[in-house]
Design a protein around this motif. Structure first.
Motif, PDB file in Angstrom:
ATOM      1  N   PHE A  91      50.040 -78.882 -24.559  1.00 15.05           N
ATOM      2  CA  PHE A  91      50.157 -77.431 -24.400  1.00 15.05           C
ATOM      3  C   PHE A  91      48.880 -76.785 -24.920  1.00 15.05           C
ATOM      4  N   PRO A  92      48.003 -76.319 -24.010  1.00 18.05           N
ATOM      5  CA  PRO A  92      46.644 -75.954 -24.436  1.00 18.05           C
ATOM      6  C   PRO A  92      46.565 -74.773 -25.398  1.00 18.05           C
ATOM      7  N   MET A  94      48.827 -73.860 -27.575  1.00 16.18           N
ATOM      8  CA  MET A  94      49.582 -74.044 -28.813  1.00 16.18           C
ATOM      9  C   MET A  94      48.795 -74.965 -29.744  1.00 16.18           C
ATOM     10  N   GLU A  98      52.048 -77.412 -33.480  1.00 16.52           N
ATOM     11  CA  GLU A  98      53.150 -76.982 -32.601  1.00 16.52           C
ATOM     12  C   GLU A  98      53.388 -77.983 -31.478  1.00 16.52           C
ATOM     13  N   MET A 102      56.899 -79.950 -30.714  1.00 15.42           N
ATOM     14  CA  MET A 102      57.608 -79.937 -29.432  1.00 15.42           C
ATOM     15  C   MET A 102      58.132 -81.330 -29.081  1.00 15.42           C
ATOM     16  N   TYR A 105      61.559 -81.968 -30.450  1.00 17.98           N
ATOM     17  CA  TYR A 105      62.487 -80.890 -30.101  1.00 17.98           C
ATOM     18  C   TYR A 105      63.936 -81.340 -30.260  1.00 17.98           C
ATOM     19  N   ARG A 133      43.873 -75.145 -31.574  1.00 16.84           N
ATOM     20  CA  ARG A 133      44.601 -75.108 -30.306  1.00 16.84           C
ATOM     21  C   ARG A 133      44.418 -76.416 -29.556  1.00 16.84           C
TER      22      ARG A 133
ATOM     23  N   ARG B 276      59.529 -71.818 -29.495  1.00 14.13           N
ATOM     24  CA  ARG B 276      58.402 -72.693 -29.229  1.00 14.13           C
ATOM     25  C   ARG B 276      58.588 -73.375 -27.873  1.00 14.13           C
ATOM     26  N   ALA B 277      59.840 -73.711 -27.565  1.00 10.72           N
ATOM     27  CA  ALA B 277      60.115 -74.337 -26.269  1.00 10.72           C
ATOM     28  C   ALA B 277      59.797 -73.365 -25.127  1.00 10.72           C
ATOM     29  N   GLU B 279      57.495 -71.070 -25.164  1.00  9.00           N
ATOM     30  CA  GLU B 279      56.039 -71.036 -25.014  1.00  9.00           C
ATOM     31  C   GLU B 279      55.541 -72.308 -24.353  1.00  9.00           C
ATOM     32  N   ALA B 280      56.148 -73.430 -24.739  1.00 11.16           N
ATOM     33  CA  ALA B 280      55.748 -74.702 -24.131  1.00 11.16           C
ATOM     34  C   ALA B 280      56.043 -74.675 -22.628  1.00 11.16           C
ATOM     35  N   ARG B 282      56.026 -72.075 -20.743  1.00 12.16           N
ATOM     36  CA  ARG B 282      55.005 -71.251 -20.117  1.00 12.16           C
ATOM     37  C   ARG B 282      53.730 -72.072 -19.887  1.00 12.16           C
ATOM     38  N   GLU B 283      53.424 -72.929 -20.863  1.00 12.51           N
ATOM     39  CA  GLU B 283      52.194 -73.709 -20.775  1.00 12.51           C
ATOM     40  C   GLU B 283      52.310 -74.813 -19.727  1.00 12.51           C
ATOM     41  N   ASP B 284      53.388 -75.575 -19.758  1.00 16.62           N
ATOM     42  CA  ASP B 284      53.479 -76.737 -18.881  1.00 16.62           C
ATOM     43  C   ASP B 284      54.932 -77.192 -18.744  1.00 16.62           C
ATOM     44  N   MET B 346      49.899 -60.603 -23.242  1.00 14.79           N
ATOM     45  CA  MET B 346      51.146 -61.362 -23.131  1.00 14.79           C
ATOM     46  C   MET B 346      51.651 -61.871 -24.475  1.00 14.79           C
ATOM     47  N   ARG B 390      42.551 -59.936 -20.819  1.00 14.00           N
ATOM     48  CA  ARG B 390      43.740 -60.637 -21.313  1.00 14.00           C
ATOM     49  C   ARG B 390      44.660 -59.710 -22.111  1.00 14.00           C
ATOM     50  N   SER B 394      44.812 -59.961 -27.492  1.00 15.42           N
ATOM     51  CA  SER B 394      44.956 -61.154 -26.663  1.00 15.42           C
ATOM     52  C   SER B 394      45.119 -62.440 -27.460  1.00 15.42           C
ATOM     53  N   GLY B 395      44.747 -62.446 -28.713  1.00 11.94           N
ATOM     54  CA  GLY B 395      44.825 -63.691 -29.475  1.00 11.94           C
ATOM     55  C   GLY B 395      46.258 -64.129 -29.695  1.00 11.94           C
ATOM     56  N   ARG B 396      46.454 -65.448 -29.802  1.00  9.62           N
ATOM     57  CA  ARG B 396      47.782 -65.947 -30.097  1.00  9.62           C
ATOM     58  C   ARG B 396      47.729 -66.670 -31.434  1.00  9.62           C
ATOM     59  N   PRO B 398      49.376 -69.166 -34.124  1.00  8.33           N
ATOM     60  CA  PRO B 398      50.399 -70.206 -34.130  1.00  8.33           C
ATOM     61  C   PRO B 398      51.627 -69.725 -34.898  1.00  8.33           C
ATOM     62  N   SER B 399      52.783 -70.222 -34.503  1.00  9.97           N
ATOM     63  CA  SER B 399      54.013 -69.756 -35.138  1.00  9.97           C
ATOM     64  C   SER B 399      54.313 -70.547 -36.395  1.00  9.97           C
ATOM     65  N   ILE B 400      53.466 -71.523 -36.707  1.00  7.74           N
ATOM     66  CA  ILE B 400      53.761 -72.322 -37.892  1.00  7.74           C
ATOM     67  C   ILE B 400      52.450 -72.688 -38.590  1.00  7.74           C
TER      68      ILE B 400
END
Lengths: 239, 418
Positions: A91-92, A94, A98, A102, A105, A133, B276-277, B279-280, B282-284, B346, B390, B394-396, B398-400
């Motif tokens: 996941f690029p 994250m 993280e 996953m 999970y 990241r 987190r799932a 977001e994951a 969304r990513e892939d 986002m 963006r 725009s920065g994200r 990490p949640s942990i």
């Protein structure tokens, strides 16, 4: 030795195109088995079919004595299979941390952090990159992350799809070394799909050769490596 | 540079010569065409100068760096202070703002809440939903119908409205599970329209285009806000003179509370494995499947929770307006909320709040130039997408985090394992 994974006459289709033409394959407990073949032979399809996506049309897939042919993907993965998919697919956006979580999970956080320590022992590089990241990692680090993420579910069977793809020889050596180490110390069973036939056959206990969706040869890694037809087809100029 | 600008001006000339350059007027002998060379020249000149300015601005910094790291870092540092300041300003608004300010504040907060709700679906789970207004409508009609038919109070109905909206979220979710991107957008767009058309035509239940009137106002622990002077009104209970502002202040705090609840829940969810799932996902999505994540359940929960907050906002909307009709729930609303989420960046909570403030509050400010509102709005969007493609924030993050991250890194470097 008892079989952990057994495929009998498995076929799979993408629409009208038959990608697998009745594959028989056995992976015993504690073994490293490699599946080699050229581009488009159906290696990745076989890997995905084991995971139920696409579903096998005919034949049977038995994992640990249970028929998993018709189970949905998440149910199959819950039974102790883990996959490091083709192209790594981390996941690029994250962080490394993280990404690893996953992989764990649905499992208790205490076990997850325990497993993470083991992943870090195997790949110390990931620990340094923990807050970074995923997308900013190098190719080799991303592959380590993909394998580490798969290990986070504490699998009994690890499916690795072309872990050497696009990596420098030194990094490939490092990653294959880690796989061997894992297998030796924890007895983890590994099914390794590779185009890098030379490295894969040297690592594996046994190997299968897949051509056009069917197994054409099988045998111990060293034996396959010695066969002239394999040398001609997969190894010329590959060292 | 001048040549490029000249070329743009030429394109503008070609485009606008028929649109602006001539005007059709009704003369004595039928229609006649009169030229409007002045207006046309002005537009072409504006395009020429605008293009020059844009090129000059672009030339000042190297290409390919639309949002420099420095700006992002600066924004995130400011962000840490901006959020509390905004919160305090929002809580204190009734002290210094008049009736008009309160009204605008309520409107802005409603959109902030909708934005945060949609942000769960679009920002976190990456599911492009163009029909979010459907859940807003379900919430509004749930409250309106339950309160006018069964005389249920606002606070009883609020959770019911949320649950009903969530159920509709799941109902929408099922058929679109396999869809992504454009296809998902089209189906959700259709869903939004279906809900509106049903509301419009199911006259026996919804009153059709006439809508539902006399929707009860919310109460504060049973205290009403009206001028009747009865014992159970807010003013009498506290021995105050009745003023309509009391009700607005109350409504303002209700929506502020609801919006903060939305924010709190989405922030909590982001730290949970489920968030987190999302977001994951969304990513892939394929990687998620390979990890044994139940993609179906994960997607449906995102739809359901996002829809639930839309439902809450809808119930609030109904009680604030005391009148609802299908007209309030057209596609423009969905587009507006989506624009807020995209503009805000986002999945950024602060960004969504800022975007809602700018877009809703801003368009309120421009109310005097009603004709130009959409023009200014459009220019604003284009400029935003050029300057910060963006989104505002725009920065994200990490949640942990691990507190001892630095020590470990130093330790490893010392051992030369880098």
């Amino acid at each position: 030795m008892s079989a952990l994974l057994q495929l009998t006459g498995v076929t799979a289709f993408y629409g009208a195109i038959q990608a697998l033409k009745g594959v028989d394959l056995v992976v015993n407990k504690g073994e490293i088995v490699t599946l080699i073949g050229s581009n488009g032979a159906g290696k990745s399809t076989l890997m995905m079919t084991i995971c139920g996506n696409p579903r096998a049309r005919n034949g049977q897939i038995v994992y640990d004595g249970e028929d998993i042919t018709r189970l949905p993907t998440f149910e199959i993965m819950r039974r102790g299979l883990a996959q490091s998919p083709e192209g790594r697919r981390i996941f690029p956006r994250m962080s490394v941390h993280e990404n690893l979580l996953m992989g764990a999970y649905g499992r208790p956080p205490a076990e997850a952090s325990q497993d993470m320590e083991q992943v870090f022992t195997l790949f110390p590089r990931l620990k340094e990159r923990m807050a970074q990241r995923g997308g900013t990692l190098s190719g080799g680090e991303q592959q380590m992350l993909a394998i580490g993420r798969a290990l986070m579910s504490r699998p009994r069977l690890l499916l690795l799809d072309e872990p050497s793809l696009g990596l420098a020889p030194l990094v490939v050596k490092l990653i294959f070394g880690a796989i061997r180490e894992l297998n030796r110390t924890t007895g983890l069973t590994v099914l390794l799909v590779e185009q890098n036939a030379f490295q894969a056959l040297r690592l594996a206990h046994r190997g299968y050769v897949l051509v056009n969706g069917a197994i054409t040869m099988a045998g111990p890694g060293a034996e396959l490596l010695a066969r002239p037809e394999i040398r001609a087809a997969y190894l010329e100029g590959a060292h | 540079m001048v040549r490029d600008a000249g070329l743009s001006a030429l394109v503008a000339l070609g485009l606008f010569s028929s649109m602006i350059g001539v005007r059709m007027t009704q003369g004595d002998d039928g229609m006649t065409l009169t030229g409007r060379g002045g207006a046309l020249a002005a537009v072409v000149a504006a395009v020429f100068v605008g293009r020059l300015i844009m090129l000059a601005w672009r030339a000042r910094r190297p290409a390919g760096t639309p949002s420099p790291k420095r700006v992002d870092a600066g924004l995130s540092r400011i962000g840490r202070y901006v959020a509390p300041v905004f919160l305090i300003a929002a809580i204190a608004l009734p002290l210094y703002g008049g009736r008009y300010f309160l009204d605008t504040g309520i409107l802005v907060l409603t959109y902030i809440m909708l934005g945060w709700g949609l942000s769960i679906v679009v920002g976190l789970a990456g599911l492009l939903d163009l029909g979010y207004v459907a859940f807003y409508a379900v919430g509004a009609y749930s409250y309106a119908l339950l309160s006018t038919t069964y005389h249920l109070g606002f606070w009883t109905t609020l959770p019911i409205a949320g649950v009903l909206a969530a159920i509709w979220g799941i109902i929408l979710g099922f058929p679109v599970l396999r869809l992504r991107g454009d296809y998902l957008a089209i189906v959700t767009l259709a869903f939004g329209e279906i809900i509106r058309v049903v509301l419009l035509n199911w006259t026996s239940l919804t009153g059709g285009p006439n809508g539902i009137t006399d929707i009860p106002r919310p109460t504060l622990f049973g205290l009403k806000f009206n001028a009747s002077g009865d014992a159970d009104t807010f003013a009498t209970y506290f021995g105050l003179d009745y003023s309509v502002t009391q009700r607005f202040v109350f409504l303002y705090y209700v929506i502020l509370g609801l919006a903060l609840l939305t924010n709190w829940v989405s922030l909590r969810l982001r730290r949970l494995p489920l968030g987190r799932a999302w977001e994951a996902l969304r990513e892939d999505e394929i990687a998620c499947r390979a990890l044994g994540i139940n993609v179906t359940i994960t997607k449906l929960t995102a739809f359901a929770i996002g829809a639930m907050f839309g439902g809450f906002a809808g119930a609030f909307f109904a009680t604030r307006q005391a009148f609802i009709s299908p007209e309030s729930f057209n596609f423009a609303e969905s587009a507006m909320v989506l624009a807020i989420v995209v503009l805000g960046g986002m999945g950024s909570q602060l960004g969504v709040a800022l975007a809602a403030l700018v877009m809703i509050g801003g368009s309120e400010l421009f109310r005097d130039f009603a004709e130009y509102r959409m023009l200014i709005f459009g220019i604003g969007l284009v400029v935003m997408m050029v300057v910060r493609p963006r989104g505002l924030v725009s920065g994200r993050t990490p949640s942990i985090f691990l507190g001892k991250r630095k020590d470990i890194a130093a330790d490893l470097v010392a051992q030369g394992r880098g």
